[in-house]
Write a protein that holds these residues in place. Structure first.
Motif, PDB file in Angstrom:
ATOM      1  N   LYS A 161      -3.699  -8.547   3.108  1.00  0.00           N
ATOM      2  CA  LYS A 161      -2.792  -7.425   3.388  1.00  0.00           C
ATOM      3  C   LYS A 161      -3.424  -6.154   2.837  1.00  0.00           C
ATOM      4  O   LYS A 161      -3.792  -6.090   1.670  1.00  0.00           O
ATOM      5  CB  LYS A 161      -1.420  -7.652   2.751  1.00  0.00           C
TER       6      LYS A 161
ATOM      7  N   ARG B 134       2.615   4.755  -2.392  1.00  0.00           N
ATOM      8  CA  ARG B 134       1.963   3.515  -1.962  1.00  0.00           C
ATOM      9  C   ARG B 134       2.938   2.574  -1.258  1.00  0.00           C
ATOM     10  O   ARG B 134       2.612   1.951  -0.252  1.00  0.00           O
ATOM     11  CB  ARG B 134       1.350   2.812  -3.184  1.00  0.00           C
ATOM     12  N   SER B 135       4.145   2.468  -1.764  1.00  0.00           N
ATOM     13  CA  SER B 135       5.126   1.531  -1.209  1.00  0.00           C
ATOM     14  C   SER B 135       5.563   1.883   0.209  1.00  0.00           C
ATOM     15  O   SER B 135       6.169   1.058   0.895  1.00  0.00           O
ATOM     16  CB  SER B 135       6.365   1.469  -2.107  1.00  0.00           C
TER      17      SER B 135
ATOM     18  N   LYS C 162      -7.299   2.826   0.225  1.00  0.00           N
ATOM     19  CA  LYS C 162      -6.521   1.641   0.590  1.00  0.00           C
ATOM     20  C   LYS C 162      -6.452   0.651  -0.576  1.00  0.00           C
ATOM     21  O   LYS C 162      -7.251   0.710  -1.504  1.00  0.00           O
ATOM     22  CB  LYS C 162      -7.140   0.965   1.815  1.00  0.00           C
TER      23      LYS C 162
ATOM     24  N   THR D  87      -2.826  -2.127   2.347  1.00  0.00           N
ATOM     25  CA  THR D  87      -1.833  -1.048   2.304  1.00  0.00           C
ATOM     26  C   THR D  87      -2.562   0.282   2.221  1.00  0.00           C
ATOM     27  O   THR D  87      -3.519   0.431   1.462  1.00  0.00           O
ATOM     28  CB  THR D  87      -0.910  -1.218   1.086  1.00  0.00           C
TER      29      THR D  87
ATOM     30  N   ASN E  77       4.413   3.857   6.796  1.00  0.00           N
ATOM     31  CA  ASN E  77       4.645   2.571   7.433  1.00  0.00           C
ATOM     32  C   ASN E  77       5.786   2.745   8.434  1.00  0.00           C
ATOM     33  O   ASN E  77       6.950   2.818   8.057  1.00  0.00           O
ATOM     34  CB  ASN E  77       4.991   1.505   6.391  1.00  0.00           C
TER      35      ASN E  77
ATOM     36  N   GLN F  13       0.753  -0.693   6.616  1.00  0.00           N
ATOM     37  CA  GLN F  13       0.199  -1.977   6.191  1.00  0.00           C
ATOM     38  C   GLN F  13      -0.302  -2.765   7.398  1.00  0.00           C
ATOM     39  O   GLN F  13       0.287  -2.717   8.476  1.00  0.00           O
ATOM     40  CB  GLN F  13       1.253  -2.820   5.467  1.00  0.00           C
TER      41      GLN F  13
ATOM     42  N   CYS G  33       5.585  -5.036   7.161  1.00  0.00           N
ATOM     43  CA  CYS G  33       6.485  -4.268   6.298  1.00  0.00           C
ATOM     44  C   CYS G  33       7.154  -5.253   5.345  1.00  0.00           C
ATOM     45  O   CYS G  33       7.050  -6.473   5.510  1.00  0.00           O
ATOM     46  CB  CYS G  33       7.510  -3.481   7.106  1.00  0.00           C
TER      47      CYS G  33
END
Length: 198
Positions: A104, A16-17, A56, A106, A124, A21, A169
């Motif tokens: 936001k 996920r990180s 998402k 992601t 990303n 985004q 980011c």
């Protein structure tokens, strides 16, 4: 040789990180002199990304109340202290105002036509760690089968990069200040393109 399968690059293995985004703008025109209450879920539902990957994650990112007409720039009233509240409560001063709410999202985009294992969220492309981890994974797999890659390939490239509006980011704010000399914060709601209707 391209660096992976499908486009933009990503896969089921992307955490996920490291997923793409986008920060999107929503607005509500409000009449002054009275209170309003908006549910967080209501605001989140009003913003739909250009690509809408099923896995998402959406979160309120910024809340700002500004005059409906500005003869001179005003950053407006910062309401970010309510970002985690289930209900956003606003007492609007006299006159026409606009609530700017930024969302936001992601992991909003998935790889198009990826091979087995390469489907899933897009990386990303603005996040250094995400790009490095993706490229290292790709090169490690090839190197384990072929040895040193420079014996076989002159170059790797990206032939298609439809990022569907990805614009954020983790170090965007810090990098903006370092490169431009001022903080983005107060200006941010007013420079975003509004997607969709409304």
């Amino acid at each position: 040789m391209i660096v992976g399968s499908g486009w933009p690059f990503g896969g089921e293995f992307v955490p996920r990180s490291e997923q793409s985004q986008i920060v999107m703008l929503g607005t509500k025109n409000l009449d002054g002199g009275k209170p309003y209450v908006f549910g967080q879920a209501e605001l989140l539902d009003e913003v739909t990304p250009p690509s809408n990957y099923k896995n998402k994650q959406s979160e309120l990112f910024m809340l700002r109340l500004a005059p409906g007409n500005m003869d001179e720039f005003s950053p407006g009233i910062d309401l970010n202290s309510q970002l985690k509240n289930n209900n956003i409560e606003i007492v609007v001063p006299e006159g026409k105002h606009v609530l700017y709410f930024l969302v936001k999202i992601t992991g909003f985009q998935s790889v198009i036509q990826g091979a087995l294992g390469a489907n899933g969220p897009v990386i990303n492309h603005y996040e250094q760690a995400a790009v490095e981890n993706y490229l290292n994974r790709f090169s490690d797999i090839l190197s384990s089968k072929l040895g040193a890659l420079n014996q076989y390939f002159r170059a790797f490239f990206t032939d298609s990069i439809e990022l569907e509006g990805a614009n954020w980011c983790s170090d965007m704010s810090e990098e903006f200040k370092k490169r431009r000399g001022y903080k983005l914060g107060g200006y941010f709601p007013y420079i975003l393109l509004r997607w969709g209707n409304g």
